[in-house]
Design an enzyme around this catalytic site. Sequence first.
Site, PDB file in Angstrom:
ATOM      1  N   SER A  45       0.806  -1.225   0.000  1.00  0.00           N
ATOM      2  CA  SER A  45       0.000   0.000   0.000  1.00  0.00           C
ATOM      3  C   SER A  45       0.837   1.272   0.000  1.00  0.00           C
ATOM      4  O   SER A  45       0.347   2.324  -0.379  1.00  0.00           O
ATOM      5  CB  SER A  45      -0.913   0.015   1.227  1.00  0.00           C
ATOM      6  OG  SER A  45      -0.139  -0.146   2.395  1.00  0.00           O
ATOM      7  N   ASP A 353      -4.144   7.492   8.038  1.00  0.00           N
ATOM      8  CA  ASP A 353      -5.216   6.623   8.525  1.00  0.00           C
ATOM      9  C   ASP A 353      -4.748   5.648   9.596  1.00  0.00           C
ATOM     10  O   ASP A 353      -5.432   4.677   9.882  1.00  0.00           O
ATOM     11  CB  ASP A 353      -5.840   5.852   7.354  1.00  0.00           C
ATOM     12  CG  ASP A 353      -4.795   5.007   6.630  1.00  0.00           C
ATOM     13  OD1 ASP A 353      -3.631   4.992   7.069  1.00  0.00           O
ATOM     14  OD2 ASP A 353      -5.145   4.357   5.622  1.00  0.00           O
ATOM     15  N   HIS A 356      -0.979   4.415   6.942  1.00  0.00           N
ATOM     16  CA  HIS A 356      -0.294   5.054   5.809  1.00  0.00           C
ATOM     17  C   HIS A 356      -0.019   6.524   6.068  1.00  0.00           C
ATOM     18  O   HIS A 356      -0.688   7.145   6.897  1.00  0.00           O
ATOM     19  CB  HIS A 356      -1.155   4.893   4.553  1.00  0.00           C
ATOM     20  CG  HIS A 356      -1.593   3.487   4.351  1.00  0.00           C
ATOM     21  ND1 HIS A 356      -2.851   3.038   4.675  1.00  0.00           N
ATOM     22  CD2 HIS A 356      -0.915   2.405   3.892  1.00  0.00           C
ATOM     23  CE1 HIS A 356      -2.939   1.747   4.422  1.00  0.00           C
ATOM     24  NE2 HIS A 356      -1.783   1.329   3.955  1.00  0.00           N
TER      25      HIS A 356
END
Length: 391
Positions: A45, A353, A356
């Site tokens: 991610s 979040d 990240h």
Amino acid sequence: MESSFWLNIFCLNIIVALVVVYSVPNTFVANKPCDFPAIFNFGDSNSDTGGLSAAFGQVPPPYGESYFHRPAGRYSDGRLIVDFIAEGLGLPYLSAYLDSVGSNFTHGANFATAGSTIRPQNISLHQGGFSPISLNVQLHQYNDFQHSSQIFRSQGGVFEGLLPKTEDFSRALYTFDIGQNDLWAGYLLNMTMDQIRAYVPDALEQFKTTIKDIYGHGGKSYWIHNTGPIGCLPYVLNSLLPGGDQVDKFGCASPFNEVAQYFNRKLKEIVVQLRKDLPLAAITYVDVYSVKYELISQAKKHGFEHPLRACCGHGGKYNYNKNMECGTKITVDGKQVLVAKSCKDPSVAISWDGVHFTEAANKWVFDQIVDGSFSDPPMPLKMARRKRHNH
Ligand SMILES: *[C@@H]1O[C@H](CO)[C@@H](O)[C@H](O)[C@H]1NC(C)=O
Ligand SMILES: *[C@@H]1O[C@H](CO)[C@@H](O)[C@H](O)[C@H]1NC(C)=O
Ligand SMILES: *[C@@H]1O[C@H](CO)[C@@H](O)[C@H](O)[C@H]1NC(C)=O
């Protein structure tokens, strides 16, 4: 110096070719010859630009709000480091290989998906596990892409404007940011830090195999991020038992950061081996760990606030709740209400979040690494193709 000699030879060939084609504008000759024509990215991610979204469902609002003003397949409020790398090389943002709508692969492709690991995992996404698109799968997809894109490109027409040229595969920059989830996976399986360390060499062997395979298919320039200080991230901090784990003076979980640093030392050893095994490769190891740790531990100095709190989240010391992650809505009186929403000013937040980084933090990290200050060898991004001076 051997390295500049190599670069000059490379540039010379191109310039000679262009001078023969008399009508090519001068600016093109001056600016273009040494640039990377494409980027092929592999990872999780930290660098997913839409892969997981294409296959397993879009990230919800408010993801993407600061820059794209809509969810854009990225796990951030805006751009990722890989986006800044693309900008830095004068290339468009990378389309995700898995995204079949609106994608343009002329200047590369992104095989990263959120939740990816180096080692294939045995717990599926639906069981709270990881992306099935582990590094070996990304490699299969890359090989398929390289093979079929050339078949289609040779047919001409629309494909010429959507797929890379054959020679761009050897001239491209291959970027990697993967490993964080391999470390987290062991923790979710209730392994001790020693048990996690024990499988790091196996993970890195698989990483090495991937680089060798790409090299075998012509890839020459590699830009490899080490893994970040996972022990400073809200999702990790939130999982600690109260009083049970060691926390350093900045509030980061030391055992996790130590295992990340162990991974990075081993990764560096693998890079040294790869340089011996792959004599024509230019492999740049980028110490993203140190940059992220500096940012988190000296947040104020760098213009950021609350380094250990998620900007977008819900509740608790770290504003992170794994059952109410960023973008979670609940139904109140028949209406959908966003309960895990963005903080007032994401531009001064580091964690977006809880897992990240914000666009602002990604930009800050990129600004530190772009000139080669954290690279081994210390080459700026644009020069990462030079042959190393090898002694
Ligand atoms: C998944 O299971 C297989 C078979 O038991 C095992 O060999 C492998 O190490 C497991 N993978 C991980 C990442 O735990
Ligand atoms: C894909 O992107 C390239 C480079 O930005 C551009 O030249 C090309 O026209 C685009 N292709 C299509 C079909 O839009
Ligand atoms: C890990 O431990 C927790 C708490 O004891 C337990 O709920 C969970 O099922 C365990 N996970 C695995 C994969 O064994």
